[in-house]
Write an enzyme that holds these catalytic residues in place. Structure first.
Site, PDB file in Angstrom:
ATOM      1  CD1 TRP A 161      -1.487  36.978 -27.224  1.00 31.43           C
ATOM      2  CD2 TRP A 161      -2.782  37.058 -25.142  1.00 31.43           C
ATOM      3  NE1 TRP A 161      -1.907  37.884 -27.195  1.00 31.43           N
ATOM      4  CE2 TRP A 161      -3.464  38.187 -25.945  1.00 31.43           C
ATOM      5  CE3 TRP A 161      -3.346  37.067 -23.800  1.00 31.43           C
ATOM      6  CZ2 TRP A 161      -3.896  39.010 -25.457  1.00 31.43           C
ATOM      7  CZ3 TRP A 161      -4.434  37.932 -23.461  1.00 31.43           C
ATOM      8  CH2 TRP A 161      -4.668  39.059 -24.698  1.00 31.43           C
TER       9      TRP A 161
ATOM     10  CG  ASP B  81      -3.466  30.364 -25.534  1.00 38.50           C
ATOM     11  OD1 ASP B  81      -4.525  30.089 -26.249  1.00 38.50           O
ATOM     12  OD2 ASP B  81      -3.055  31.720 -25.030  1.00 38.50           O
TER      13      ASP B  81
ATOM     14  CE  LYS C 267      -8.028  36.115 -29.623  1.00 38.24           C
ATOM     15  NZ  LYS C 267      -7.602  37.635 -30.363  1.00 38.24           N
TER      16      LYS C 267
END
Lengths: 361, 361
Positions: B103, B172, B196
């Site tokens: 990511w 993030d 999530k």
């Protein structure tokens, strides 16, 4: 039997009851998996099937030729105000915009950050009460595309005839998506928020001509590139699962009901009932829009005074005729009568309007 | 009683059952209005109340100081890979990025389109099995921010200690959102996808330090500007209604369960059970991650061979232990054990792992 209001919201707005009831039934335990669909990996078989079905139905119901791909994006139509020029407005080219009302203005504002943008026709003088004829639209040299807002949700106007201007069109079709056939050969791209005719908010559906993707700008973040989304079949990142799922259900409903032609004729009928009620009120109700350009989706009207409008809206609410207030920027009344709004709701509104007139006229 | 699978999906993923059941109950006819919430104007009182509650709870549950605003955006965390540098990376400044895994790499790729971006630490040599210590992160002059991925969902690593580097952090936090307290004084911005710990997909939650909004770039489309969204309380355009609604329910559940500290300790306990099972397997199960950096959200592990991994996953599925396959880019197994995953699901997995070992070890 679920209680139902007559829901004239401009979006998010009424959806077919059977789609809602079906979604409710399978919401917690999807197909006996022990999971909600919204809890599943978007790359798992259940959601992939849902997404593929929704894409296929988008192409089928909207009668889209194979030269186009459908993309499921986020950020609403407003994100497309940026993405369109970012991707399409290559160096040395200009973009023409028809300034037809509130939403066109938004598209123009954002596009100006990304290149040479000009107003090809300006509806300001006429108070945004009509769309231009093709002959009124002034196309400059080196124009990459002409952007049109096919239906202005707030002003209640639409194009009776599609512009014929010799350059590719890009259309914001949010508020009349899948409510009328489109001459695809004229367009390079069509976009719109789902939350009017297609489903819940959180999803923007884009149709892009595949052949242009080789010539779009690429020096930008990947989420902002049409070619990236197209190459990944809109699975570049986690899509808005629930909105796509509901879109699929609404499209199945549209198909079952008879498809685009039926949606178009029903819209004309429903709009006709309302405009007739307005026109036959002896001027008590008035619609400022040029008759030829009257929207079949968003019917705007005024009463003789703002006081009467307040009273009208309050009494309408007491009769379960909801969300009839005009946009806060223009006032008045607005009945949004999208595909899923039953004809009976329009009839109820017309009846209420006649009754209100007889009591207050 | 609804059937429930043990759902170890990395996202979208398991949500609290009571939130799903409550949403199901009120799905078609919200608060006896005769409409679904997803059919209502986002500017009407019902949704405005839902959105305001969700915002307030975001601040409260995540223990966010008043110096920050919460924004509800779309496009996932990946859109933030572009929006962060677009907005924050002003002329004359650079951005440092910690390259900690999949990511982080995405964030770096997108940021490069928007300015001078450098790698402040690179985990490639160690195979992305750990996060850097503060002393290893090399900050260059004129750095506007250091971007970190606080938990790498695919590699299963997290920062045991927050970096202390003398420049503002941007984080993030997608896969460990609201699962551990944050030292807000170090951050200018934190973002993450909701799908999530927070709710369904289609929503990205951003916390931005208000004072920086006066100094962000503004020459871009409005949807891409933090200051625009902040000034409109995330109602600049139609928000993803359903995702925000579910977020509100999940936050209420978190608060009721005891809030952030309880989420953090439960996560540590659940992760502890799994890592113990791995560590006590005599090497049959192995976790490649540096012990200090093991994620409390995404537990990655391997078996002695790919064949055994296939068998493990197949048998797990037969026991309703779902979505345990590692990301397609790295293989192996991964158990994502987000806030809403019951401890009983982790116990069931540990028990299955022990049993599988005894039969196949």
């Amino acid at each position: 039997m679920n209680k139902r209001a007559h829901n004239f919201s401009a979006g998010p707005c009424t959806l077919p009851l059977e789609c809602l009831e079906e979604a409710q039934k399978e919401f917690v335990n999807y197909h006996d998996t022990g999971m909600s669909l919204i809890e599943m990996s978007h790359r798992g078989k259940h959601f992939v099937e849902v997404a593929n079905d929704a894409m296929r139905l988008c192409m089928e119901v909207f009668e889209v030729p194979d030269e186009f791909s459908v993309l499921f994006l986020q950020g609403g139509a407003i994100m497309q105000f940026s993405m369109v020029p970012m991707n399409l407005l290559v160096p040395g080219k200009k973009a023409g915009y028809v300034h037809s009302g509130t939403w066109a203005k938004g598209a123009i504002t954002d596009a100006k950050a990304y290149g040479d943008v000009y107003i090809a026709w300006n509806g300001e003088q006429c108070g945004y009460t009509r769309m231009p004829d093709s002959g009124e639209i002034e196309i400059q040299d080196d124009t990459r595309y002409l952007h049109i807002t096919t239906n202005e949700t707030i002003e209640g106007i639409r194009y009776p005839n599609w512009p014929d201007v010799g350059v590719p069109l890009v259309g914001d079709m949010s508020s009349e998506y899948m409510a009328r056939p489109v001459p695809w050969e004229k367009f390079d791209l069509i976009y719109g928020g789902a939350q009017k005719n297609l489903g819940p908010s959180g999803l923007c559906v884009v149709f892009v001509r595949k052949s242009i993707l080789e010539h779009t700008n690429s020096h930008m973040g990947r989420y902002l590139r049409y070619d990236v989304h197209e190459s990944k079949t809109s699975m570049f990142n986690t899509p808005p699962v629930f909105s796509i799922y509901m879109l699929g259900k609404v499209l199945k409903w549209m198909k079952k009901e008879g498809g685009l032609k039926v949606m178009e004729s029903r819209a004309a009928e429903k709009a006709g009932l309302l405009y007739d009620t307005i026109d036959q009120s002896g001027g008590y109700y008035s619609c400022p829009v040029d008759v030829a350009c009257r929207s079949h989706m968003n019917v705007v009207f005024r009463l003789p005074s703002e006081e009467l409008e307040q009273q009208f809206l309050a009494e309408a609410g007491q009769n379960d005729l909801m969300h009839l207030k005009g946009h806060r920027s223009v006032g008045g009344c607005r009945a949004s009568i999208y595909n899923a709004l039953p004809r009976a709701s329009v009839e109820a509104l017309c009846s209420f309007m006649s009754d209100f007139l007889s009591r207050n006229g």
